[in-house]
Design a protein around this motif. Structure first.
Motif, PDB file in Angstrom:
ATOM      1  N   VAL A 119      -8.181  29.030 -32.120  1.00  0.00           N
ATOM      2  CA  VAL A 119      -8.109  28.725 -30.679  1.00  0.00           C
ATOM      3  C   VAL A 119      -9.116  29.576 -29.909  1.00  0.00           C
ATOM      4  CG1 VAL A 119      -6.630  28.864 -28.630  1.00  0.00           C
ATOM      5  CG2 VAL A 119      -5.745  27.874 -30.746  1.00  0.00           C
ATOM      6  N   ASP A 161     -14.303  15.737 -27.273  1.00  0.00           N
ATOM      7  CA  ASP A 161     -12.885  16.003 -27.488  1.00  0.00           C
ATOM      8  C   ASP A 161     -12.521  17.486 -27.451  1.00  0.00           C
ATOM      9  OD1 ASP A 161     -11.932  13.388 -27.639  1.00  0.00           O
ATOM     10  OD2 ASP A 161     -12.363  13.239 -29.775  1.00  0.00           O
ATOM     11  N   TYR A 206     -11.503  19.333 -25.021  1.00  0.00           N
ATOM     12  CA  TYR A 206     -10.263  19.541 -24.282  1.00  0.00           C
ATOM     13  C   TYR A 206      -9.063  19.110 -25.113  1.00  0.00           C
ATOM     14  CZ  TYR A 206      -6.827  19.384 -20.543  1.00  0.00           C
ATOM     15  OH  TYR A 206      -5.712  19.583 -19.783  1.00  0.00           O
ATOM     16  N   ASP A 207      -9.172  17.944 -25.762  1.00  0.00           N
ATOM     17  CA  ASP A 207      -8.080  17.466 -26.620  1.00  0.00           C
ATOM     18  C   ASP A 207      -7.829  18.430 -27.779  1.00  0.00           C
ATOM     19  OD1 ASP A 207      -7.624  15.196 -25.102  1.00  0.00           O
ATOM     20  OD2 ASP A 207      -8.954  13.945 -26.313  1.00  0.00           O
ATOM     21  N   GLY A 241      -8.529  21.576 -27.896  1.00  0.00           N
ATOM     22  CA  GLY A 241      -7.946  22.798 -27.339  1.00  0.00           C
ATOM     23  C   GLY A 241      -6.447  22.666 -27.128  1.00  0.00           C
ATOM     24  N   GLN A 242      -6.040  21.540 -26.555  1.00  0.00           N
ATOM     25  CA  GLN A 242      -4.608  21.308 -26.342  1.00  0.00           C
ATOM     26  C   GLN A 242      -3.850  21.226 -27.659  1.00  0.00           C
ATOM     27  OE1 GLN A 242      -4.577  17.686 -23.977  1.00  0.00           O
ATOM     28  NE2 GLN A 242      -3.773  18.849 -22.242  1.00  0.00           N
ATOM     29  N   LEU A 243      -4.375  20.464 -28.595  1.00  0.00           N
ATOM     30  CA  LEU A 243      -3.697  20.277 -29.875  1.00  0.00           C
ATOM     31  C   LEU A 243      -3.619  21.584 -30.665  1.00  0.00           C
ATOM     32  CD1 LEU A 243      -5.295  16.840 -30.769  1.00  0.00           C
ATOM     33  CD2 LEU A 243      -2.906  17.246 -30.121  1.00  0.00           C
ATOM     34  N   LEU A 263      -3.684  24.591 -29.399  1.00  0.00           N
ATOM     35  CA  LEU A 263      -2.759  25.484 -28.702  1.00  0.00           C
ATOM     36  C   LEU A 263      -1.308  25.130 -29.035  1.00  0.00           C
ATOM     37  CD1 LEU A 263      -2.663  27.866 -26.793  1.00  0.00           C
ATOM     38  CD2 LEU A 263      -2.639  26.282 -24.889  1.00  0.00           C
ATOM     39  N   GLY A 264      -1.017  23.840 -29.150  1.00  0.00           N
ATOM     40  CA  GLY A 264       0.320  23.426 -29.568  1.00  0.00           C
ATOM     41  C   GLY A 264       0.647  23.924 -30.965  1.00  0.00           C
ATOM     42  N   THR A 288      -7.576  10.781 -30.123  1.00  0.00           N
ATOM     43  CA  THR A 288      -8.282  11.550 -29.100  1.00  0.00           C
ATOM     44  C   THR A 288      -9.165  10.601 -28.288  1.00  0.00           C
ATOM     45  OG1 THR A 288     -10.099  12.074 -30.599  1.00  0.00           O
ATOM     46  CG2 THR A 288      -8.274  13.666 -30.475  1.00  0.00           C
TER      47      THR A 288
END
Length: 173
Positions: free
Chosen positions: A26, A46, A48-49, A51-53, A55-56, A123
């Motif tokens: 991350v 992608d 941003y996508d 990064g979100q995934l 982080l999850g 994505t």
């Protein structure tokens, strides 16, 4: 120390290393994305996508890493003023509640993995399926359930195997 105890301690350490690995991924993703965007005017497709995934994934593996050691955020007002017997009772009760909550969370996250797979969610830019990221997060949640179960067992039957967290690191000093 028995062979089973050594194996379980190795398993626990492996879960913590996996969580640390995802922290590194991350951090690397954010660093490279910011570097490319601000200095070269280029955006990773992608980013941003991802990064979100990621982080999850990090959150669920982090739950696994912190739940066993007891290094997550706690409120110790009653615990700090209790004697050793009641501290152990509180620890066992709190760990059982945590085991229940994370078990339910694991069940619902598996449902999210399967519905994401069935719906073929992808994505935005590169059309990469999202469900493998959800599955990796779910595996982290399963690891959390296993580690919390081990912690519960050890708190009840072998409290000497639980390494105490020193007060300075627990209070954030």
């Amino acid at each position: 120390m028995s062979r089973t105890t050594r194996w379980m301690d190795g398993f626990i350490d492996s879960i913590e290393w996996i969580a640390a690995f995802f922290i590194g991924i991350v951090a690397f993703d954010v660093f490279v994305s910011v570097l490319l965007r601000y200095f070269f005017g280029y955006t990773i497709p992608d980013a941003y996508d991802f990064g979100q995934l990621l982080l999850g994934i990090l959150i669920f593996w982090g739950i696994a890493a912190t739940s066993y050691r007891g290094t997550h955020i706690t409120v110790d007002l009653v615990w700090a003023n209790a004697n050793a017997y009641w501290k152990r009772v509180i620890d066992v009760f709190a760990t059982l509640v945590l085991l229940f909550v994370v078990s339910v969370q694991t069940y619902t996250l598996f449902d999210k993995v399967s519905t994401t797979y069935t719906a073929n969610v992808q994505t935005f830019d590169m059309r990469i399926p999202v469900w493998p990221f959800f599955a990796i997060a779910w595996i982290g949640d399963v690891a959390a359930v296993l580690l919390i179960a081990v912690r519960t067992y050890r708190l009840i039957f072998h409290p000497e195997l639980i390494k105490p967290v020193d007060e300075a690191s627990k209070s954030g000093e």
